[in-house]
Design a protein around this motif. Sequence first.
Motif, PDB file in Angstrom:
ATOM      1  N   ASP A  30       4.911  -8.187 -22.193  1.00  0.00           N
ATOM      2  CA  ASP A  30       3.613  -7.554 -22.216  1.00  0.00           C
ATOM      3  C   ASP A  30       3.271  -6.999 -20.848  1.00  0.00           C
ATOM      4  O   ASP A  30       3.838  -7.383 -19.838  1.00  0.00           O
ATOM      5  CB  ASP A  30       2.567  -8.574 -22.661  1.00  0.00           C
ATOM      6  CG  ASP A  30       1.427  -7.892 -23.367  1.00  0.00           C
ATOM      7  OD1 ASP A  30       0.292  -8.086 -22.947  1.00  0.00           O
ATOM      8  OD2 ASP A  30       1.687  -7.157 -24.338  1.00  0.00           O
ATOM      9  N   GLU A  31       2.304  -6.122 -20.815  1.00  0.00           N
ATOM     10  CA  GLU A  31       1.899  -5.471 -19.570  1.00  0.00           C
ATOM     11  C   GLU A  31       1.533  -6.483 -18.498  1.00  0.00           C
ATOM     12  O   GLU A  31       1.655  -6.243 -17.328  1.00  0.00           O
ATOM     13  CB  GLU A  31       0.691  -4.578 -19.835  1.00  0.00           C
ATOM     14  CG  GLU A  31       0.995  -3.119 -20.093  1.00  0.00           C
ATOM     15  CD  GLU A  31       2.174  -2.840 -20.996  1.00  0.00           C
ATOM     16  OE1 GLU A  31       3.304  -3.007 -20.565  1.00  0.00           O
ATOM     17  OE2 GLU A  31       1.976  -2.438 -22.131  1.00  0.00           O
ATOM     18  N   GLY A  32       1.045  -7.617 -18.929  1.00  0.00           N
ATOM     19  CA  GLY A  32       0.605  -8.601 -17.943  1.00  0.00           C
ATOM     20  C   GLY A  32       1.683  -9.593 -17.552  1.00  0.00           C
ATOM     21  O   GLY A  32       1.393 -10.598 -16.929  1.00  0.00           O
TER      22      GLY A  32
ATOM     23  N   SER B 246      -3.253  -5.998  -5.845  1.00  0.00           N
ATOM     24  CA  SER B 246      -4.222  -5.731  -6.899  1.00  0.00           C
ATOM     25  C   SER B 246      -3.506  -5.234  -8.152  1.00  0.00           C
ATOM     26  O   SER B 246      -2.738  -4.290  -8.100  1.00  0.00           O
ATOM     27  CB  SER B 246      -5.201  -4.669  -6.422  1.00  0.00           C
ATOM     28  OG  SER B 246      -5.777  -4.025  -7.520  1.00  0.00           O
ATOM     29  N   ALA B 247      -3.787  -5.897  -9.256  1.00  0.00           N
ATOM     30  CA  ALA B 247      -3.108  -5.542 -10.498  1.00  0.00           C
ATOM     31  C   ALA B 247      -3.465  -4.132 -10.946  1.00  0.00           C
ATOM     32  O   ALA B 247      -2.726  -3.493 -11.666  1.00  0.00           O
ATOM     33  CB  ALA B 247      -3.474  -6.536 -11.588  1.00  0.00           C
ATOM     34  N   THR B 248      -4.588  -3.645 -10.496  1.00  0.00           N
ATOM     35  CA  THR B 248      -5.028  -2.348 -10.987  1.00  0.00           C
ATOM     36  C   THR B 248      -4.756  -1.230  -9.991  1.00  0.00           C
ATOM     37  O   THR B 248      -5.193  -0.116 -10.163  1.00  0.00           O
ATOM     38  CB  THR B 248      -6.538  -2.381 -11.271  1.00  0.00           C
ATOM     39  OG1 THR B 248      -7.202  -2.708 -10.053  1.00  0.00           O
ATOM     40  CG2 THR B 248      -6.879  -3.392 -12.330  1.00  0.00           C
TER      41      THR B 248
ATOM     42  N   THR C  20      -0.866   6.405 -17.369  1.00  0.00           N
ATOM     43  CA  THR C  20      -2.088   5.827 -16.820  1.00  0.00           C
ATOM     44  C   THR C  20      -1.852   4.591 -15.974  1.00  0.00           C
ATOM     45  O   THR C  20      -2.719   4.185 -15.211  1.00  0.00           O
ATOM     46  CB  THR C  20      -3.071   5.463 -17.951  1.00  0.00           C
ATOM     47  OG1 THR C  20      -2.373   4.649 -18.898  1.00  0.00           O
ATOM     48  CG2 THR C  20      -3.587   6.712 -18.641  1.00  0.00           C
ATOM     49  N   ASN C  21      -0.703   3.960 -16.109  1.00  0.00           N
ATOM     50  CA  ASN C  21      -0.440   2.775 -15.292  1.00  0.00           C
ATOM     51  C   ASN C  21       0.983   2.834 -14.742  1.00  0.00           C
ATOM     52  O   ASN C  21       1.944   2.492 -15.432  1.00  0.00           O
ATOM     53  CB  ASN C  21      -0.660   1.495 -16.105  1.00  0.00           C
ATOM     54  CG  ASN C  21      -0.655   0.265 -15.212  1.00  0.00           C
ATOM     55  OD1 ASN C  21      -0.032   0.252 -14.151  1.00  0.00           O
ATOM     56  ND2 ASN C  21      -1.356  -0.782 -15.635  1.00  0.00           N
ATOM     57  N   PHE C  22       1.080   3.274 -13.514  1.00  0.00           N
ATOM     58  CA  PHE C  22       2.402   3.420 -12.891  1.00  0.00           C
ATOM     59  C   PHE C  22       3.034   2.071 -12.568  1.00  0.00           C
ATOM     60  O   PHE C  22       4.247   1.965 -12.466  1.00  0.00           O
ATOM     61  CB  PHE C  22       2.293   4.294 -11.636  1.00  0.00           C
ATOM     62  CG  PHE C  22       2.196   5.763 -11.945  1.00  0.00           C
ATOM     63  CD1 PHE C  22       3.322   6.567 -11.949  1.00  0.00           C
ATOM     64  CD2 PHE C  22       0.979   6.335 -12.270  1.00  0.00           C
ATOM     65  CE1 PHE C  22       3.246   7.922 -12.256  1.00  0.00           C
ATOM     66  CE2 PHE C  22       0.880   7.686 -12.577  1.00  0.00           C
ATOM     67  CZ  PHE C  22       2.009   8.483 -12.571  1.00  0.00           C
ATOM     68  N   THR C  23       2.204   1.059 -12.403  1.00  0.00           N
ATOM     69  CA  THR C  23       2.757  -0.276 -12.151  1.00  0.00           C
ATOM     70  C   THR C  23       3.552  -0.753 -13.364  1.00  0.00           C
ATOM     71  O   THR C  23       4.620  -1.347 -13.225  1.00  0.00           O
ATOM     72  CB  THR C  23       1.626  -1.264 -11.833  1.00  0.00           C
ATOM     73  OG1 THR C  23       0.830  -0.726 -10.782  1.00  0.00           O
ATOM     74  CG2 THR C  23       2.185  -2.609 -11.403  1.00  0.00           C
ATOM     75  N   THR C  24       3.034  -0.469 -14.536  1.00  0.00           N
ATOM     76  CA  THR C  24       3.759  -0.842 -15.752  1.00  0.00           C
ATOM     77  C   THR C  24       5.104  -0.136 -15.811  1.00  0.00           C
ATOM     78  O   THR C  24       6.134  -0.753 -16.100  1.00  0.00           O
ATOM     79  CB  THR C  24       2.939  -0.453 -17.006  1.00  0.00           C
ATOM     80  OG1 THR C  24       1.662  -1.051 -16.930  1.00  0.00           O
ATOM     81  CG2 THR C  24       3.640  -0.908 -18.277  1.00  0.00           C
ATOM     82  N   LEU C  25       5.107   1.157 -15.528  1.00  0.00           N
ATOM     83  CA  LEU C  25       6.365   1.906 -15.566  1.00  0.00           C
ATOM     84  C   LEU C  25       7.364   1.316 -14.576  1.00  0.00           C
ATOM     85  O   LEU C  25       8.524   1.080 -14.905  1.00  0.00           O
ATOM     86  CB  LEU C  25       6.116   3.384 -15.239  1.00  0.00           C
ATOM     87  CG  LEU C  25       7.385   4.238 -15.133  1.00  0.00           C
ATOM     88  CD1 LEU C  25       8.050   4.406 -16.497  1.00  0.00           C
ATOM     89  CD2 LEU C  25       7.096   5.590 -14.501  1.00  0.00           C
TER      90      LEU C  25
ATOM     91  N   GLN D 196      -2.420   0.747  -9.360  1.00  0.00           N
ATOM     92  CA  GLN D 196      -1.869   2.012  -9.776  1.00  0.00           C
ATOM     93  C   GLN D 196      -2.182   2.370 -11.209  1.00  0.00           C
ATOM     94  O   GLN D 196      -1.407   2.962 -11.928  1.00  0.00           O
ATOM     95  CB  GLN D 196      -0.390   2.063  -9.468  1.00  0.00           C
ATOM     96  CG  GLN D 196      -0.272   2.400  -8.003  1.00  0.00           C
ATOM     97  CD  GLN D 196       1.032   2.015  -7.431  1.00  0.00           C
ATOM     98  OE1 GLN D 196       1.580   0.953  -7.705  1.00  0.00           O
ATOM     99  NE2 GLN D 196       1.567   2.883  -6.638  1.00  0.00           N
ATOM    100  N   ARG D 197      -3.358   1.957 -11.592  1.00  0.00           N
ATOM    101  CA  ARG D 197      -3.938   2.451 -12.823  1.00  0.00           C
ATOM    102  C   ARG D 197      -4.650   3.730 -12.405  1.00  0.00           C
ATOM    103  O   ARG D 197      -5.494   3.716 -11.522  1.00  0.00           O
ATOM    104  CB  ARG D 197      -4.944   1.426 -13.347  1.00  0.00           C
ATOM    105  CG  ARG D 197      -5.760   1.931 -14.485  1.00  0.00           C
ATOM    106  CD  ARG D 197      -5.439   1.165 -15.743  1.00  0.00           C
ATOM    107  NE  ARG D 197      -6.036   1.859 -16.859  1.00  0.00           N
ATOM    108  CZ  ARG D 197      -5.537   1.871 -18.061  1.00  0.00           C
ATOM    109  NH1 ARG D 197      -4.431   1.224 -18.315  1.00  0.00           N
ATOM    110  NH2 ARG D 197      -6.121   2.512 -19.028  1.00  0.00           N
ATOM    111  N   VAL D 198      -4.263   4.840 -12.963  1.00  0.00           N
ATOM    112  CA  VAL D 198      -4.814   6.104 -12.466  1.00  0.00           C
ATOM    113  C   VAL D 198      -5.525   6.895 -13.541  1.00  0.00           C
ATOM    114  O   VAL D 198      -5.251   6.745 -14.736  1.00  0.00           O
ATOM    115  CB  VAL D 198      -3.707   7.000 -11.851  1.00  0.00           C
ATOM    116  CG1 VAL D 198      -2.949   6.267 -10.761  1.00  0.00           C
ATOM    117  CG2 VAL D 198      -2.755   7.502 -12.922  1.00  0.00           C
TER     118      VAL D 198
HETATM  119  C1  LIG Z   1      -1.199  -2.127 -15.033  1.00  0.00           C
HETATM  120  O1  LIG Z   1       0.065  -2.691 -15.282  1.00  0.00           O
HETATM  121  C2  LIG Z   1       0.292  -3.923 -14.639  1.00  0.00           C
HETATM  122  C3  LIG Z   1       1.746  -4.314 -14.875  1.00  0.00           C
HETATM  123  O2  LIG Z   1       2.130  -4.149 -16.198  1.00  0.00           O
HETATM  124  C4  LIG Z   1      -0.696  -4.957 -15.148  1.00  0.00           C
HETATM  125  O3  LIG Z   1      -0.504  -6.183 -14.491  1.00  0.00           O
HETATM  126  C5  LIG Z   1      -2.097  -4.439 -14.924  1.00  0.00           C
HETATM  127  O4  LIG Z   1      -3.025  -5.331 -15.499  1.00  0.00           O
HETATM  128  C6  LIG Z   1      -2.292  -3.055 -15.512  1.00  0.00           C
HETATM  129  N1  LIG Z   1      -3.601  -2.554 -15.122  1.00  0.00           N
HETATM  130  C7  LIG Z   1      -4.510  -2.200 -16.009  1.00  0.00           C
HETATM  131  C8  LIG Z   1      -5.844  -1.834 -15.459  1.00  0.00           C
HETATM  132  O5  LIG Z   1      -4.298  -2.164 -17.201  1.00  0.00           O
END
Ligand SMILES: *[C@@H]1O[C@H](CO)[C@@H](O)[C@H](O)[C@H]1NC(C)=O
Length: 303
Positions: free
Chosen positions: A293-295, A17-19, A228-233, A21-23
């Motif tokens: 980008d984040e995505g 799930s992409a979200t 707010t987004n540990f996945t991004t980090l 680790q959005r906290v």
């Molecule tokens: C959190 O970061 C990841 C990776 O950068 C991204 O795929 C995801 O969409 C982000 N989630 C939100 C809710 O922004």
Amino acid sequence: MAIQSTLSLALLGLFPSATAQRVDGSKYNSPTGGPPASYFAAASSIPVAVIQSAAAKASSVPSLATYPINTDKNSPKSTIHDDWVKFRRGAALSWVADMDVDCDGIDYKCAGNGDGQPQTNWGALAAYEVPFIVIPDTFLAANPDLLPGNNVAAVICHGKMYYGILGDSNGDDPELTGEASWLIARTCFPDEGLNGAKGHVAADVTYIVFTGKNAVLSSRALGKHYLTNFTTLRTRGDKLAGALASHLGLPGETARPRVTSSPVATTETKTASATEDAASPPNYEACSWADQDEGATCSSDDD
Ligand SMILES: *[C@@H]1O[C@H](CO)[C@@H](O)[C@H](O)[C@H]1NC(C)=O
């Protein structure tokens, strides 16, 4: 408990799930209830020991780079090195120091913190929730281009690597180095009872701040108080650290003899020679760089 297990599975990629680790950072803003280490730990593919030993051997010294690690008269000194700062990807500064606890920002009243400030350099971070590191004021002021703030950073402690951001600077007199947020300090050294008045004393922690293009975490993943987004980090950290490792003197780069058609060559060796080009450096990058980008996906093409 159930939530915890779900998050762990998400980490393993079982629930992609992409979200995941959005906290909501405020939920993690407590001294013992911060984000789990897995939220900001480096991927197992990152050669941490290689990066650590390269940092220990770094030798290029920019100006205003040496600072004491504590307030003792004879404090050991720690020097920031810039050997890696010209790398095309994964460019970084590094130093080796002790680890004091910084609680500046909204958690400035943390245990043992007599002299905290309610602000950090680029916000008012929550030291219980945000993995951040600190750099001396003078060095920061001298390097505005390299260090605009909120740069992705990494620390190596006990052989493990964690990501964070450059979140604050030290303006004590004298300025000290070797400092990280409550969250990082207590994650690195969980058995030492660290707090605002008690740091990890040994100068055995490696600090890395990424400096290149793409090194700064965007406001989509980081607010004034919370990460707010540990996945991004983690994604960005693995990319930068992987790129850095690919530049360092790694196994794949040291002259691996090209296997000749010797009849004694083992099957194993033949396989290796067939699948690897000894002339190209190893590639530890988790994803391509095409989309910062984040995505960004790991499947898009390299630049
Ligand atoms: C959190 O970061 C990841 C990776 O950068 C991204 O795929 C995801 O969409 C982000 N989630 C939100 C809710 O922004």
